[in-house]
Design a protein around this motif. Structure first.
Motif, short mmCIF file in Angstrom:
data_model
loop_
_atom_site.label_atom_id
_atom_site.label_comp_id
_atom_site.label_asym_id
_atom_site.label_seq_id
_atom_site.Cartn_x
_atom_site.Cartn_y
_atom_site.Cartn_z
N GLY A 134 0.82 -1.21 0.00
CA GLY A 134 0.00 0.00 0.00
C GLY A 134 0.85 1.26 0.00
N ARG A 135 1.93 1.23 0.80
CA ARG A 135 2.81 2.41 0.84
C ARG A 135 3.50 2.62 -0.50
NH1 ARG A 135 3.90 0.43 6.06
NH2 ARG A 135 5.82 -0.59 5.42
N ALA A 136 3.87 1.53 -1.18
CA ALA A 136 4.50 1.68 -2.50
C ALA A 136 3.58 2.41 -3.46
CB ALA A 136 4.87 0.30 -3.05
N ALA A 137 2.30 2.03 -3.45
CA ALA A 137 1.33 2.71 -4.30
C ALA A 137 1.14 4.16 -3.86
CB ALA A 137 0.00 1.96 -4.27
N TYR A 138 1.02 4.36 -2.56
CA TYR A 138 0.76 5.68 -1.98
C TYR A 138 1.90 6.65 -2.30
CZ TYR A 138 -0.27 9.00 1.87
OH TYR A 138 -0.54 10.11 2.62
N PHE A 139 3.14 6.22 -2.06
CA PHE A 139 4.28 7.10 -2.31
C PHE A 139 4.54 7.26 -3.80
CE2 PHE A 139 5.82 5.62 2.06
CZ PHE A 139 5.34 6.75 2.69
N GLY A 140 4.42 6.17 -4.56
CA GLY A 140 4.65 6.26 -6.00
C GLY A 140 3.71 7.24 -6.67
#
Length: 338
Positions: A134-140
């Motif tokens: 989720g963080r990868a999507a959020y930050f990306g």
């Protein structure tokens, strides 16, 4: 503390090509007495992650390889069952980077270990929609792509743990979101349940034409998860000013050779109208972890972010779950219940 034996999955031999269950074996190691500041975690959930595959090679370019006989590393959730630390109490549920094993000795100075926030959902969300995927999507999306309403966004591996969140965040930002997934069932899930505008099957004989039809106004954002042929086809439709967050290159992971994370960036940078692009790791924004976890947890609890988890039972079946993950046989996040 009584003497405990810790069953774990270790690397038995380096894969030659695609990873197989025979590359792993079960090992048992004793656990000694806790030192001051330490606590014993009994793992309940293991995270299966595609990025583990390059680390099984004998040599890797950008991360430390897992050596023969070492525990396969990865994120876990578990319960504190004994503590010699004032910071952690017996019964606390914690996230840590313990790996594929039943027990783990934590240390209260380890910044990668933290007590789980309260949630009405399963704690597994901290390995999926409110965890690293989720963080990868959020930050990306928020740090690199910076989507604007009306733009067209394409997401590869759209039914996976990262892609499914990235696409939903794109919809929240007002984008037309096009998913790319590996089966008709996954494409239906991406559209009917996750709310993407359209999804194309990358196994289609007419993939290039289907991508073009799905993106009549070109592509403003491509959330890159796979690399390979799909990237080349999407790149034909990138608009001037497009952004490409490069999260992974899963199409290369199971080739049995080292993965050069700069390959995709060089490809995009070589295009006539080169998009803004870069490979990223979620740890770049570690200071924003707490706020991102809180936001993603709240969005999942409210139903704003939908997610799915594929669960395999038993530590001993972790290698099979990992192989099936790389073969794309999962929906959403692949987990193992220890």
């Amino acid at each position: 503390m009584k003497q405990l034996v810790n069953p774990s999955i270790v690397l038995d031999n380096h894969p030659q090509g695609a990873a197989k269950t025979s590359n792993f074996r079960i090992a048992n190691q004793p656990i000694g007495a806790l030192k001051p500041g330490e606590f014993l975690i009994e793992n309940t959930w293991l995270s299966m992650d595609p990025y583990t595959r390059p680390r099984l090679n004998e040599n890797t370019a950008y991360v430390e390889p897992i050596k023969l006989g070492e525990v396969i590393q990865g994120e876990t959730i578990g319960k504190v069952v004994e503590s010699n630390s004032p910071k952690y109490q017996v019964g606390d549920m914690v996230f840590t980077f313990s790996g594929w094993q039943k027990y783990c000795v934590g240390n209260d100075t380890d910044f990668m270990t933290y007590r789980l926030p309260d949630t009405v959902l399963s704690p597994t969300i901290f390995l999926s929609v409110a965890g690293t995927p989720g963080r990868a999507a959020y930050f990306g999306l928020n740090k690199i792509a910076k989507p604007k309403a009306g733009e067209t966004m394409v997401v590869s591996a759209a039914s996976g743990a990262v892609g499914s969140v990235a696409g939903q965040l794109g919809k929240m930002a007002g984008c037309r979101v096009v998913g790319i997934a590996g089966s008709e069932d996954k494409c239906r899930y991406v559209v009917d349940e996750l709310g993407f505008d359209v999804c194309v099957n990358y196994k289609s004989d007419n993939l290039g034409e289907e991508i073009e039809a799905a993106c009549p106004n070109g592509v403003d954002i491509y959330f890159e998860n796979v690399g390979g042929r799909i990237s080349a086809l999407v790149a034909r439709h990138l608009n001037e000013g497009a952004r490409v967050p490069i999260c992974g290159s899963a199409a290369l992971y199971n080739k049995g050779k080292d993965v050069d994370v700069s390959t995709l960036s060089r490809f995009y940078s070589s295009l006539p109208s080169a998009p803004e692009n870069r490979f990223f790791l979620v740890t770049e924004w570690i200071n924003d972890y707490a706020s991102s976890i809180n936001w993603l947890t709240a969005a999942a609890e409210s139903g704003q972010l939908k997610f799915r988890e594929t669960v395999t039972e038993g530590l001993e079946n972790a290698p099979q779950a990992f192989v099936e993950l790389l073969e794309g046989k999962h929906f959403g996040k692949q987990l193992v219940r220890v």
